[in-house]
Design a protein around this motif. Structure first.
Motif, PDB file in Angstrom:
ATOM      1  N   ARG A 281     -35.189 -26.773  43.329  1.00  0.00           N
ATOM      2  CA  ARG A 281     -34.600 -25.432  43.362  1.00  0.00           C
ATOM      3  C   ARG A 281     -33.073 -25.465  43.284  1.00  0.00           C
ATOM      4  N   ASN A 282     -32.478 -26.604  43.604  1.00  0.00           N
ATOM      5  CA  ASN A 282     -31.018 -26.705  43.617  1.00  0.00           C
ATOM      6  C   ASN A 282     -30.595 -27.980  42.889  1.00  0.00           C
ATOM      7  N   PRO A 283     -30.311 -27.898  41.590  1.00  0.00           N
ATOM      8  CA  PRO A 283     -29.990 -29.103  40.823  1.00  0.00           C
ATOM      9  C   PRO A 283     -28.517 -29.491  40.867  1.00  0.00           C
ATOM     10  N   TYR A 284     -27.713 -28.847  41.693  1.00  0.00           N
ATOM     11  CA  TYR A 284     -26.258 -29.040  41.623  1.00  0.00           C
ATOM     12  C   TYR A 284     -25.831 -30.430  42.068  1.00  0.00           C
ATOM     13  N   CYS A 285     -26.529 -31.010  43.021  1.00  0.00           N
ATOM     14  CA  CYS A 285     -26.178 -32.371  43.454  1.00  0.00           C
ATOM     15  C   CYS A 285     -26.384 -33.353  42.306  1.00  0.00           C
ATOM     16  N   ARG A 286     -27.511 -33.252  41.640  1.00  0.00           N
ATOM     17  CA  ARG A 286     -27.802 -34.122  40.501  1.00  0.00           C
ATOM     18  C   ARG A 286     -26.817 -33.869  39.358  1.00  0.00           C
ATOM     19  N   THR A 287     -26.518 -32.614  39.099  1.00  0.00           N
ATOM     20  CA  THR A 287     -25.579 -32.269  38.025  1.00  0.00           C
ATOM     21  C   THR A 287     -24.178 -32.805  38.317  1.00  0.00           C
ATOM     22  N   LEU A 288     -23.756 -32.693  39.569  1.00  0.00           N
ATOM     23  CA  LEU A 288     -22.407 -33.142  39.920  1.00  0.00           C
ATOM     24  C   LEU A 288     -22.300 -34.663  39.863  1.00  0.00           C
ATOM     25  N   PHE A 289     -23.351 -35.378  40.233  1.00  0.00           N
ATOM     26  CA  PHE A 289     -23.353 -36.834  40.072  1.00  0.00           C
ATOM     27  C   PHE A 289     -23.106 -37.190  38.605  1.00  0.00           C
ATOM     28  N   THR A 290     -23.789 -36.511  37.699  1.00  0.00           N
ATOM     29  CA  THR A 290     -23.623 -36.785  36.270  1.00  0.00           C
ATOM     30  C   THR A 290     -22.211 -36.446  35.803  1.00  0.00           C
ATOM     31  N   GLU A 291     -21.680 -35.316  36.233  1.00  0.00           N
ATOM     32  CA  GLU A 291     -20.333 -34.916  35.825  1.00  0.00           C
ATOM     33  C   GLU A 291     -19.280 -35.884  36.354  1.00  0.00           C
ATOM     34  N   LEU A 292     -19.442 -36.348  37.599  1.00  0.00           N
ATOM     35  CA  LEU A 292     -18.482 -37.305  38.151  1.00  0.00           C
ATOM     36  C   LEU A 292     -18.537 -38.636  37.419  1.00  0.00           C
ATOM     37  N   ARG A 293     -19.738 -39.067  37.039  1.00  0.00           N
ATOM     38  CA  ARG A 293     -19.862 -40.323  36.290  1.00  0.00           C
ATOM     39  C   ARG A 293     -19.197 -40.206  34.923  1.00  0.00           C
ATOM     40  N   ILE A 294     -19.429 -39.091  34.222  1.00  0.00           N
ATOM     41  CA  ILE A 294     -18.813 -38.894  32.901  1.00  0.00           C
ATOM     42  C   ILE A 294     -17.295 -38.832  33.020  1.00  0.00           C
ATOM     43  N   LEU A 295     -16.809 -38.134  34.041  1.00  0.00           N
ATOM     44  CA  LEU A 295     -15.364 -38.024  34.241  1.00  0.00           C
ATOM     45  C   LEU A 295     -14.735 -39.381  34.531  1.00  0.00           C
ATOM     46  N   LEU A 296     -15.382 -40.169  35.380  1.00  0.00           N
ATOM     47  CA  LEU A 296     -14.834 -41.489  35.712  1.00  0.00           C
ATOM     48  C   LEU A 296     -14.890 -42.422  34.520  1.00  0.00           C
ATOM     49  N   GLU A 297     -15.988 -42.406  33.772  1.00  0.00           N
ATOM     50  CA  GLU A 297     -16.084 -43.260  32.584  1.00  0.00           C
ATOM     51  C   GLU A 297     -15.037 -42.874  31.541  1.00  0.00           C
ATOM     52  N   HIS A 298     -14.767 -41.601  31.399  1.00  0.00           N
ATOM     53  CA  HIS A 298     -13.727 -41.171  30.464  1.00  0.00           C
ATOM     54  C   HIS A 298     -12.352 -41.672  30.901  1.00  0.00           C
TER      55      HIS A 298
ATOM     56  N   ILE B 206     -20.490 -47.838  39.323  1.00  0.00           N
ATOM     57  CA  ILE B 206     -21.372 -46.890  38.643  1.00  0.00           C
ATOM     58  C   ILE B 206     -22.766 -47.481  38.478  1.00  0.00           C
ATOM     59  N   ALA B 207     -22.821 -48.750  38.086  1.00  0.00           N
ATOM     60  CA  ALA B 207     -24.126 -49.404  37.909  1.00  0.00           C
ATOM     61  C   ALA B 207     -24.868 -49.515  39.243  1.00  0.00           C
ATOM     62  N   PHE B 208     -24.145 -49.818  40.312  1.00  0.00           N
ATOM     63  CA  PHE B 208     -24.764 -49.941  41.633  1.00  0.00           C
ATOM     64  C   PHE B 208     -25.314 -48.599  42.108  1.00  0.00           C
ATOM     65  N   ILE B 209     -24.519 -47.551  41.963  1.00  0.00           N
ATOM     66  CA  ILE B 209     -24.966 -46.214  42.394  1.00  0.00           C
ATOM     67  C   ILE B 209     -26.119 -45.733  41.528  1.00  0.00           C
ATOM     68  N   SER B 210     -26.117 -46.056  40.245  1.00  0.00           N
ATOM     69  CA  SER B 210     -27.216 -45.649  39.368  1.00  0.00           C
ATOM     70  C   SER B 210     -28.522 -46.321  39.769  1.00  0.00           C
ATOM     71  N   ARG B 211     -28.432 -47.575  40.250  1.00  0.00           N
ATOM     72  CA  ARG B 211     -29.651 -48.261  40.717  1.00  0.00           C
ATOM     73  C   ARG B 211     -30.202 -47.618  41.990  1.00  0.00           C
ATOM     74  N   LEU B 212     -29.319 -47.013  42.801  1.00  0.00           N
ATOM     75  CA  LEU B 212     -29.770 -46.376  44.026  1.00  0.00           C
ATOM     76  C   LEU B 212     -30.368 -45.000  43.794  1.00  0.00           C
ATOM     77  N   ALA B 213     -30.117 -44.416  42.612  1.00  0.00           N
ATOM     78  CA  ALA B 213     -30.594 -43.059  42.338  1.00  0.00           C
ATOM     79  C   ALA B 213     -32.104 -43.054  42.195  1.00  0.00           C
ATOM     80  N   PRO B 214     -32.775 -42.004  42.687  1.00  0.00           N
ATOM     81  CA  PRO B 214     -34.226 -41.895  42.549  1.00  0.00           C
ATOM     82  C   PRO B 214     -34.622 -41.828  41.076  1.00  0.00           C
ATOM     83  N   THR B 215     -35.760 -42.391  40.752  1.00  0.00           N
ATOM     84  CA  THR B 215     -36.264 -42.379  39.380  1.00  0.00           C
ATOM     85  C   THR B 215     -37.289 -41.269  39.210  1.00  0.00           C
ATOM     86  N   GLY B 216     -37.552 -40.940  37.969  1.00  0.00           N
ATOM     87  CA  GLY B 216     -38.576 -39.942  37.666  1.00  0.00           C
ATOM     88  C   GLY B 216     -38.179 -38.524  37.957  1.00  0.00           C
ATOM     89  N   VAL B 217     -36.844 -38.212  37.961  1.00  0.00           N
ATOM     90  CA  VAL B 217     -36.374 -36.853  38.223  1.00  0.00           C
ATOM     91  C   VAL B 217     -36.342 -36.070  36.913  1.00  0.00           C
TER      92      VAL B 217
END
Length: 250
Positions: A203-220, A239-250
């Motif tokens: 119901r609230n995708p903002y946490c997931r969306t913000l993780f993606t936006e922060l990763r794109i901003l940092l990579e840029h 980034i690789a370490f945090i991505s491994r900690l993220a839940p799969t199948g979302v």
């Protein structure tokens, strides 16, 4: 009596605010607990009564939010069952997430970052019911409050992103509190579980969306030629370490 009076009967009397509140007891209880959460949060953020009183208001805000979340969870899942399926269903509810959030942080060292999600969620969720209460008072009653509520509603997306930002950066904050002696050993691990629940929220995708936006901003930022190579490698590894900690199948 004339034919006109018979054809146009008088409208039924409009119920007042007291009758409206009493006719919606569960909604009223959640509304009052949210208003109390907002009050305690403001008294913590603006410590007008001193630091000791501010710490008490911090705990009261989280306990009031826990009560609201429990009532909301009961409203969403009224038939409690002691089963794994019911627990899995409960963990999908945002109200369950913030019930856990309040219990995780209620006895922790009070920091402003941890009270903002509770404060802002209570403020947002109380908006709709407050409008209904004002409508029961009168269609044009307290126009300045209605204007404030309309501004809250129009900025809801930005507020939810700010809440998600607080949820994310509380994770390193709990680790810092642990090493500074102000947190417990289990708190970062339990909070990580809360953060994974927020990441997978339907119901609230903002946490997931913000993780993606922060990763794109940092990579840029780190791909710029002026970025030092050692800092680029450190960020890519993080980034690789945090991505491994993220839940799969979302």
């Amino acid at each position: 009596m004339s034919d006109t009076d018979q054809a146009n009967p008088p409208p039924p009397p409009r119920s007042g605010p007291v009758q409206f509140l009493l006719s919606n007891k569960l909604e009223t209880a959640m509304w009052l607990s949210r208003l109390f959460t907002v009050y305690c949060s403001v008294m913590f953020i603006l410590p007008l009564l001193g630091p000791h009183a501010a710490a008490n208001f911090y705990q009261r805000a989280l306990l009031a939010n826990a009560l609201t979340s429990a009532l909301r969870l009961h409203q969403r899942l009224p038939h409690f069952q002691l089963s794994r399926a019911f627990l899995a269903q409960a963990l999908q509810e945002d109200s369950c997430h913030y019930l856990l959030y309040s219990l995780i942080l209620v006895n922790s060292y009070p920091i402003t970052m941890s009270i903002f999600p509770v404060f802002l969620f209570s403020l947002l969720h109380a908006t709709t019911y407050t409008k209904k209460v004002l409508d029961s008072v009168g269609p044009n009653s307290l126009a300045f409050i209605r204007t404030f509520l309309d501004k809250l509603t129009s900025n809801q997306q930005n507020i939810l992103k700010f809440i998600a930002c607080n949820e994310i950066f509380l994770m390193p904050a709990t680790i810092f509190m642990l090493f500074s002696g102000q947190g417990s050993l289990l708190q970062p691990f339990i909070y990580y579980r809360f953060l994974t629940l927020r990441y997978t929220s339907r119901r609230n995708p903002y946490c997931r969306t913000l993780f993606t936006e922060l990763r794109i901003l940092l990579e840029h930022f780190i791909m710029k030629p002026t970025c030092p190579a050692f800092f680029r490698r450190m960020c890519l590894s993080s980034i690789a370490f945090i991505s491994r900690l993220a839940p799969t199948g979302v």
